[in-house]
Design an enzyme around this catalytic site. Structure first.
Site, short mmCIF file in Angstrom:
data_model
loop_
_atom_site.label_atom_id
_atom_site.label_comp_id
_atom_site.label_asym_id
_atom_site.label_seq_id
_atom_site.Cartn_x
_atom_site.Cartn_y
_atom_site.Cartn_z
N LEU A 78 0.82 -1.21 0.00
CA LEU A 78 0.00 0.00 0.00
C LEU A 78 0.85 1.26 0.00
O LEU A 78 2.04 1.24 0.36
CB LEU A 78 -0.95 0.02 1.20
CG LEU A 78 -0.36 0.12 2.62
CD1 LEU A 78 -0.20 1.58 3.04
CD2 LEU A 78 -1.24 -0.59 3.62
N THR A 79 0.23 2.34 -0.40
CA THR A 79 0.77 3.69 -0.26
C THR A 79 -0.22 4.47 0.58
O THR A 79 -1.40 4.53 0.25
CB THR A 79 0.95 4.37 -1.63
OG1 THR A 79 1.88 3.63 -2.40
CG2 THR A 79 1.47 5.78 -1.46
N ALA A 98 4.83 -1.05 2.68
CA ALA A 98 4.16 0.24 2.48
C ALA A 98 5.15 1.37 2.27
O ALA A 98 6.20 1.42 2.92
CB ALA A 98 3.28 0.56 3.70
N GLU A 99 4.79 2.26 1.35
CA GLU A 99 5.45 3.56 1.23
C GLU A 99 4.53 4.52 1.95
O GLU A 99 3.37 4.69 1.58
CB GLU A 99 5.63 3.92 -0.25
CG GLU A 99 6.32 5.26 -0.47
CD GLU A 99 5.34 6.42 -0.57
OE1 GLU A 99 5.38 7.28 0.33
OE2 GLU A 99 4.55 6.46 -1.51
N THR A 100 5.03 5.15 3.01
CA THR A 100 4.14 5.87 3.91
C THR A 100 4.42 7.38 3.90
O THR A 100 4.50 7.99 2.85
CB THR A 100 4.23 5.28 5.33
OG1 THR A 100 5.59 5.32 5.78
CG2 THR A 100 3.76 3.85 5.35
#
Length: 437
Positions: A6-7, A27-29
């Site tokens: 997810l992003t 995840a890229e947060t």
């Protein structure tokens, strides 16, 4: 094995991780992204790139600039350099045309939803010492805002440390470049970062110390391109192993790996039957991969006007958790990978597991409790079993990363446990004139 990719915000990643701790989240947060501007910068280019980075897409991109740090004379309004930078920055921000995207004259459009929470506070509230250089105004029900520019953001203050994606930029000052880097690195996140300077020594110093996954020199800090600038952050800006989207290792981290064939086509020695031969092969592969892949930067795009390098930076420390079922040769293999990259390793061993130099044995429950309390941070490489560890780590996602896949001989898998990928994008021209390398 199922995974979630997810992003989104760090809070969203932690929520997903909490539902089923055994299911890995990649995840890229979040980010609290900063551009440093030194007195050696080209003021015209610096202001243009800061404004583009902060207010493109109304500042809602995860890579958008939220702070600019002006160094030395660049931050002193009494100097010609400082006065010019502030004047141009105020003029550029104040002249942005705000409106609906249906209007061809619009430069900055609306928010995706009405401002609330952290963003609303950032747009409407000044903390002690802050003042508006350009005051933001709501033009409708809270989705359309004029851009905001505030100065006097203090080290450690709410706006210094808090992500709030939207059309507001804070100005900080620092006496020296090292002080600016300290302020830039002081946030929990490390997604994008930039510097504007024409001084090669300053650029080298900054590149050696900056803590972010995507770093930019003399250009804007948004708009990463696949392969050219593989995307992904450090610290709380990433959850999971950390390979960059659009880079050479992203797809590989989604797989399940085991020993099979060596790069030359021959078999890897079996670890059960020939453990010392297996370890020797792994150690040799570490040296090969370090020399050919991980110790140097790679620029596959090869553009003359722009450097786009992918390089590998050692993590600060690796925690090795050795649990029930661990093979001694696997622990030695993990420690060799850490030594190859120059990364110090701290070993925690379960009771009854013989590990030379590990210190006092620590139960699974005790180790998990330390992780949950924030006493263990960074990468944790698990050898053997570690029950309860993933459940403890989900509350600290982004601050601690559990790597519990099987240990393999391949250096291009195990060395990544002790390295962080960093994409460096550097403009190599001024006004179209290409600079010699």
């Amino acid at each position: 094995m199922t995974r979630v990719v997810l992003t989104g915000s760090i809070e969203t990643a932690r929520l997903f991780a909490s539902w089923r701790p055994e299911r890995e989240v990649l995840a890229e947060t979040s980010g609290k992204n900063v551009i440093v501007v030194t007195p050696a910068a080209d003021p015209d280019l610096a202001v243009a790139d800061v404004v583009r980075s902060a207010f493109g897409h109304a500042g809602q991109k995860c890579s958008a600039a939220s702070l600019v740090i002006l160094v030395g004379a660049a931050g002193d309004r009494r100097t010609p350099t400082g006065a010019r930078l502030r004047r141009q920055l105020v003029d550029a921000v104040g002249s942005l045309a705000v409106g609906l995207p249906t209007d061809l004259g619009t430069v900055m459009g609306p928010l995706t939803e009405p401002a609330e929470g952290k963003l609303l506070r950032a747009l409407t509230t000044l903390d002690p010492g802050e003042r508006w250089l350009v005051r933001p105004r709501s033009l409708d029900d809270g989705r359309l805002w004029t851009p905001g520019l505030k100065e006097g953001v203090a080290p450690g203050s709410w706006f210094h440390r808090t992500e709030c994606f939207g059309p507001v930029l804070g100005v900080m000052t620092a006496a020296t470049l090292d002080e600016a880097i300290d302020l830039q690195n002081a946030v929990d996140f490390g997604l994008t970062a930039g510097i504007h300077s024409l001084d090669e020594d300053e650029i080298d110093r900054w590149l050696d110390r900056v803590e972010a996954g995507n770093v930019y020199v003399n250009r804007h800090i948004t708009g990463a391109i696949v392969r050219r600038q593989p995307f992904g952050g450090w610290k709380a800006s990433v959850v999971g192993p950390g390979a960059k989207a659009g880079g050479p290792h992203y797809v590989a981290q989604l797989g399940a790996w085991r020993d099979a064939l060596a790069p030359d086509g021959g078999p890897v020695p079996p670890r059960d039957d020939e453990p010392e031969a297996w370890l020797a092969w792994a150690e040799a592969d570490d040296r090969r991969a370090w020399d050919s892949v991980f110790s140097r930067a790679h620029d596959p795009s090869g553009l003359r006007a722009e450097e786009n390098s992918l390089r590998y930076r050692p993590v600060d420390v690796l925690t090795v958790r050795v649990g029930e079922g661990a093979r001694g040769v696997e622990m030695r293999r993990v420690l060799h990978a850490a030594r190859t990259a120059g990364v110090p390793a701290v070993v925690s061993a379960a009771p009854g597991v013989a590990v030379p130099g590990a210190g006092t044995p620590e139960t699974d429950e005790a180790f998990a409790a330390r992780v949950a309390a924030g006493e263990v941070t960074g990468r944790v490489r698990v050898v053997g079993r570690a029950p309860g560890l993933r459940e403890a780590a989900v509350r600290r996602a982004g601050l601690v990363t559990v790597l519990d896949r099987p240990v393999v001989a391949s250096a291009e898998r195990e060395l990544l446990a002790v390295l962080r990928e960093q994409a460096v994008s550097r403009t190599r021209h001024r006004y179209g004139h290409v600079q010699p390398r």
